[in-house]
Write a protein that holds these residues in place. Structure first.
Motif, PDB file in Angstrom:
ATOM      1  N   ASP A   1       0.498  -5.911 -17.979  1.00 39.41           N
ATOM      2  CA  ASP A   1       1.102  -4.719 -17.724  1.00 39.41           C
ATOM      3  C   ASP A   1       0.682  -3.522 -18.269  1.00 39.41           C
ATOM      4  OD1 ASP A   1       3.006  -2.783 -16.842  1.00 39.41           O
ATOM      5  OD2 ASP A   1       4.670  -4.149 -17.165  1.00 39.41           O
ATOM      6  N   GLY A   2       0.067  -2.668 -17.826  1.00 43.54           N
ATOM      7  CA  GLY A   2      -0.408  -1.405 -18.675  1.00 43.54           C
ATOM      8  C   GLY A   2       0.254  -0.109 -18.401  1.00 43.54           C
ATOM      9  N   SER A   3       1.533  -0.492 -17.634  1.00 38.13           N
ATOM     10  CA  SER A   3       2.366   0.698 -17.108  1.00 38.13           C
ATOM     11  C   SER A   3       2.903   1.433 -18.221  1.00 38.13           C
ATOM     12  CB  SER A   3       3.463   0.218 -16.077  1.00 38.13           C
ATOM     13  OG  SER A   3       4.551  -0.416 -16.757  1.00 38.13           O
ATOM     14  N   ASN A   4       3.490   2.754 -18.086  1.00 37.35           N
ATOM     15  CA  ASN A   4       4.079   3.293 -18.930  1.00 37.35           C
ATOM     16  C   ASN A   4       5.355   2.780 -19.618  1.00 37.35           C
ATOM     17  OD1 ASN A   4       2.381   5.333 -18.531  1.00 37.35           O
ATOM     18  ND2 ASN A   4       3.614   6.565 -17.558  1.00 37.35           N
ATOM     19  N   SER A   5       5.895   1.627 -19.073  1.00 36.53           N
ATOM     20  CA  SER A   5       7.088   1.049 -19.560  1.00 36.53           C
ATOM     21  C   SER A   5       6.740   0.218 -20.967  1.00 36.53           C
ATOM     22  CB  SER A   5       7.988   0.198 -18.634  1.00 36.53           C
ATOM     23  OG  SER A   5       7.006  -0.828 -18.265  1.00 36.53           O
ATOM     24  N   ILE A   6       5.517   0.115 -21.161  1.00 32.56           N
ATOM     25  CA  ILE A   6       5.246  -0.901 -22.173  1.00 32.56           C
ATOM     26  C   ILE A   6       4.592  -0.035 -23.306  1.00 32.56           C
ATOM     27  CG2 ILE A   6       3.329  -2.429 -23.098  1.00 32.56           C
ATOM     28  CD1 ILE A   6       5.451  -3.674 -20.751  1.00 32.56           C
ATOM     29  N   TYR A   7       5.264  -0.156 -24.571  1.00 32.37           N
ATOM     30  CA  TYR A   7       5.261   0.712 -25.835  1.00 32.37           C
ATOM     31  C   TYR A   7       5.712  -0.310 -26.832  1.00 32.37           C
ATOM     32  CZ  TYR A   7       4.970   4.501 -28.909  1.00 32.37           C
ATOM     33  OH  TYR A   7       4.778   5.193 -29.835  1.00 32.37           O
ATOM     34  N   PRO A   8       5.035  -0.158 -28.106  1.00 31.61           N
ATOM     35  CA  PRO A   8       3.571   0.404 -28.420  1.00 31.61           C
ATOM     36  C   PRO A   8       2.563  -0.404 -27.934  1.00 31.61           C
ATOM     37  CG  PRO A   8       4.757  -0.358 -30.284  1.00 31.61           C
ATOM     38  CD  PRO A   8       5.672  -0.828 -28.971  1.00 31.61           C
ATOM     39  N   TRP A   9       1.652   0.122 -27.320  1.00 31.50           N
ATOM     40  CA  TRP A   9       0.262  -0.732 -26.871  1.00 31.50           C
ATOM     41  C   TRP A   9      -0.272  -1.457 -28.080  1.00 31.50           C
ATOM     42  CZ3 TRP A   9      -0.801  -2.242 -22.637  1.00 31.50           C
ATOM     43  CH2 TRP A   9      -2.174  -2.680 -22.255  1.00 31.50           C
ATOM     44  N   GLU A  10      -0.365  -0.984 -29.262  1.00 31.60           N
ATOM     45  CA  GLU A  10      -0.972  -1.806 -30.250  1.00 31.60           C
ATOM     46  C   GLU A  10      -0.395  -3.269 -30.332  1.00 31.60           C
ATOM     47  OE1 GLU A  10       0.391   1.326 -30.735  1.00 31.60           O
ATOM     48  OE2 GLU A  10      -1.503   2.264 -30.350  1.00 31.60           O
ATOM     49  N   GLU A  11       0.761  -3.519 -30.187  1.00 29.93           N
ATOM     50  CA  GLU A  11       1.402  -4.627 -30.253  1.00 29.93           C
ATOM     51  C   GLU A  11       1.023  -5.744 -29.061  1.00 29.93           C
ATOM     52  OE1 GLU A  11       5.784  -4.566 -30.481  1.00 29.93           O
ATOM     53  OE2 GLU A  11       5.485  -3.329 -32.163  1.00 29.93           O
TER      54      GLU A  11
ATOM     55  N   GLU B   1       4.523   3.482 -12.114  1.00 32.91           N
ATOM     56  CA  GLU B   1       5.125   2.315 -11.317  1.00 32.91           C
ATOM     57  C   GLU B   1       4.496   0.877 -12.182  1.00 32.91           C
ATOM     58  OE1 GLU B   1       4.236   2.090  -6.996  1.00 32.91           O
ATOM     59  OE2 GLU B   1       4.548   4.354  -6.863  1.00 32.91           O
ATOM     60  N   THR B   2       5.430  -0.359 -11.981  1.00 32.50           N
ATOM     61  CA  THR B   2       4.966  -1.302 -12.332  1.00 32.50           C
ATOM     62  C   THR B   2       4.734  -2.192 -11.154  1.00 32.50           C
ATOM     63  OG1 THR B   2       6.187  -1.237 -14.354  1.00 32.50           O
ATOM     64  CG2 THR B   2       5.549  -3.430 -13.793  1.00 32.50           C
ATOM     65  N   ARG B   3       3.726  -2.779 -10.875  1.00 31.94           N
ATOM     66  CA  ARG B   3       3.374  -3.501  -9.592  1.00 31.94           C
ATOM     67  C   ARG B   3       2.840  -4.767  -9.734  1.00 31.94           C
ATOM     68  NH1 ARG B   3      -0.025   0.547  -5.613  1.00 31.94           N
ATOM     69  NH2 ARG B   3       0.977  -0.986  -3.908  1.00 31.94           N
ATOM     70  N   THR B   4       3.751  -5.493 -10.580  1.00 38.27           N
ATOM     71  CA  THR B   4       3.315  -6.966 -10.844  1.00 38.27           C
ATOM     72  C   THR B   4       3.215  -7.906  -9.703  1.00 38.27           C
ATOM     73  OG1 THR B   4       5.073  -6.649 -12.703  1.00 38.27           O
ATOM     74  CG2 THR B   4       4.255  -8.796 -12.419  1.00 38.27           C
ATOM     75  N   ALA B   5       3.783  -7.771  -8.684  1.00 34.06           N
ATOM     76  CA  ALA B   5       3.455  -8.767  -7.597  1.00 34.06           C
ATOM     77  C   ALA B   5       2.044  -8.491  -6.987  1.00 34.06           C
ATOM     78  CB  ALA B   5       4.431  -8.658  -6.520  1.00 34.06           C
ATOM     79  N   MET B   6       1.792  -7.221  -6.830  1.00 30.10           N
ATOM     80  CA  MET B   6       0.288  -6.853  -6.481  1.00 30.10           C
ATOM     81  C   MET B   6      -0.676  -7.579  -7.466  1.00 30.10           C
ATOM     82  SD  MET B   6      -1.842  -3.398  -6.416  1.00 30.10           S
ATOM     83  CE  MET B   6      -1.589  -3.120  -8.343  1.00 30.10           C
ATOM     84  N   ALA B   7      -0.531  -7.370  -8.807  1.00 33.95           N
ATOM     85  CA  ALA B   7      -1.541  -7.829  -9.744  1.00 33.95           C
ATOM     86  C   ALA B   7      -1.526  -9.323  -9.665  1.00 33.95           C
ATOM     87  CB  ALA B   7      -1.113  -7.511 -11.037  1.00 33.95           C
ATOM     88  N   ILE B   8      -0.544 -10.222  -9.516  1.00 35.56           N
ATOM     89  CA  ILE B   8      -0.395 -11.554  -9.575  1.00 35.56           C
ATOM     90  C   ILE B   8      -1.056 -12.028  -8.445  1.00 35.56           C
ATOM     91  CG2 ILE B   8       0.954 -13.486  -9.080  1.00 35.56           C
ATOM     92  CD1 ILE B   8       2.899 -12.158 -11.168  1.00 35.56           C
ATOM     93  N   ARG B   9      -0.780 -11.242  -7.250  1.00 37.24           N
ATOM     94  CA  ARG B   9      -1.499 -11.938  -5.735  1.00 37.24           C
ATOM     95  C   ARG B   9      -3.086 -11.585  -5.875  1.00 37.24           C
ATOM     96  NH1 ARG B   9       1.792  -9.527  -2.873  1.00 37.24           N
ATOM     97  NH2 ARG B   9       0.930  -7.632  -2.654  1.00 37.24           N
ATOM     98  N   GLU B  10      -3.458 -10.493  -6.452  1.00 37.27           N
ATOM     99  CA  GLU B  10      -4.959 -10.113  -6.744  1.00 37.27           C
ATOM    100  C   GLU B  10      -5.504 -11.335  -7.855  1.00 37.27           C
ATOM    101  OE1 GLU B  10      -8.241  -8.307  -5.819  1.00 37.27           O
ATOM    102  OE2 GLU B  10      -6.510  -7.917  -5.063  1.00 37.27           O
ATOM    103  N   ALA B  11      -4.825 -11.389  -8.643  1.00 35.37           N
ATOM    104  CA  ALA B  11      -5.569 -12.415  -9.655  1.00 35.37           C
ATOM    105  C   ALA B  11      -5.427 -13.798  -8.890  1.00 35.37           C
ATOM    106  CB  ALA B  11      -4.668 -12.572 -10.740  1.00 35.37           C
ATOM    107  N   TRP B  12      -4.465 -14.035  -8.131  1.00 40.09           N
ATOM    108  CA  TRP B  12      -4.356 -15.557  -7.654  1.00 40.09           C
ATOM    109  C   TRP B  12      -5.646 -15.453  -6.367  1.00 40.09           C
ATOM    110  CZ3 TRP B  12      -2.515 -20.322  -7.762  1.00 40.09           C
ATOM    111  CH2 TRP B  12      -2.290 -20.976  -6.638  1.00 40.09           C
ATOM    112  N   TRP B  13      -5.824 -14.596  -5.708  1.00 37.59           N
ATOM    113  CA  TRP B  13      -7.007 -14.755  -4.734  1.00 37.59           C
ATOM    114  C   TRP B  13      -8.400 -14.657  -5.075  1.00 37.59           C
ATOM    115  CZ3 TRP B  13      -5.301 -17.551  -0.815  1.00 37.59           C
ATOM    116  CH2 TRP B  13      -3.992 -17.587  -0.726  1.00 37.59           C
ATOM    117  N   ASP B  14      -8.559 -14.051  -6.235  1.00 41.55           N
ATOM    118  CA  ASP B  14      -9.970 -13.458  -6.495  1.00 41.55           C
ATOM    119  C   ASP B  14     -10.534 -14.815  -7.230  1.00 41.55           C
ATOM    120  OD1 ASP B  14     -10.292 -11.237  -5.669  1.00 41.55           O
ATOM    121  OD2 ASP B  14      -9.939 -10.011  -7.396  1.00 41.55           O
TER     122      ASP B  14
END
Length: 166
Positions: free
Chosen positions: A84-94, A153-166
């Motif tokens: 998840d690289g959305s704006n809701s993730i902070y601090p990025w260094e962690e 936006e945090t589009r987790t389902a889209m990301a998991i679906r893409e990881a699953w099918w690639d």
């Protein structure tokens, strides 16, 4: 062993169940390296050997104890991290530190573990593909230099679906 006294019992090579298997090799300094018990199992492309080796001097006195081989077991795995690289993730260094700590625990390399990273927010970005970083050093460097994609936006389902099918 030409230097071993006949019938000599070596206490650290015995057990209550009897004698354990032993391998003796002459060392460069004229002493011996004795390893026991030695059994091995193959795991992927590596061989895991159990037991202990001891170095003995010319009088058969203990000099050092060592492991007989590098004791690791390779595992064939393909790992795709959905990050998840959305704006809701902070601090990025962690996030970078966490990713590095997790990846450092795997044996990275061709025929072993390969890692890919998909980062998401509003959009999905393949940061690196499986096998793109063939060494642990290159993979950990990439994790340290990973920049956040951001997004509202945090589009987790889209990301998991893409990881699953690639």
């Amino acid at each position: 062993c030409p230097r071993c006294p006949q019938g000599a019992a070596v206490p650290w090579l015995s057990s209550s169940a009897g004698h354990l298997g032993m391998t003796l090799v002459e060392s460069k300094d004229g002493g011996l390296v004795a390893c026991a018990p030695l059994w091995s199992q193959q795991c992927g492309t590596s061989v895991f050997s159990s037991g202990r080796c001891v170095q003995l001097d010319q009088e058969l006195q203990l000099v050092a104890t060592m492991a007989p081989t590098a004791q690791r077991c390779s595992t064939f795995m393909d790992i795709v991290v959905v990050l998840d690289g959305s704006n809701s993730i902070y601090p990025w260094e962690e996030v970078q530190a966490f990713l590095g700590n997790v990846l450092a625990r795997f044996f990275i390399g061709p025929g072993q573990t390969q890692v890919g990273v998909l980062q998401y927010g509003e959009h999905l970005v393949e940061e690196w593909a499986l096998g793109q970083h063939p060494t642990a050093q290159s993979l950990l460097e990439a994790a340290r230099n990973l920049t956040r994609q951001e997004g509202r936006e945090t589009r987790t389902a889209m990301a998991i679906r893409e990881a699953w099918w690639d």
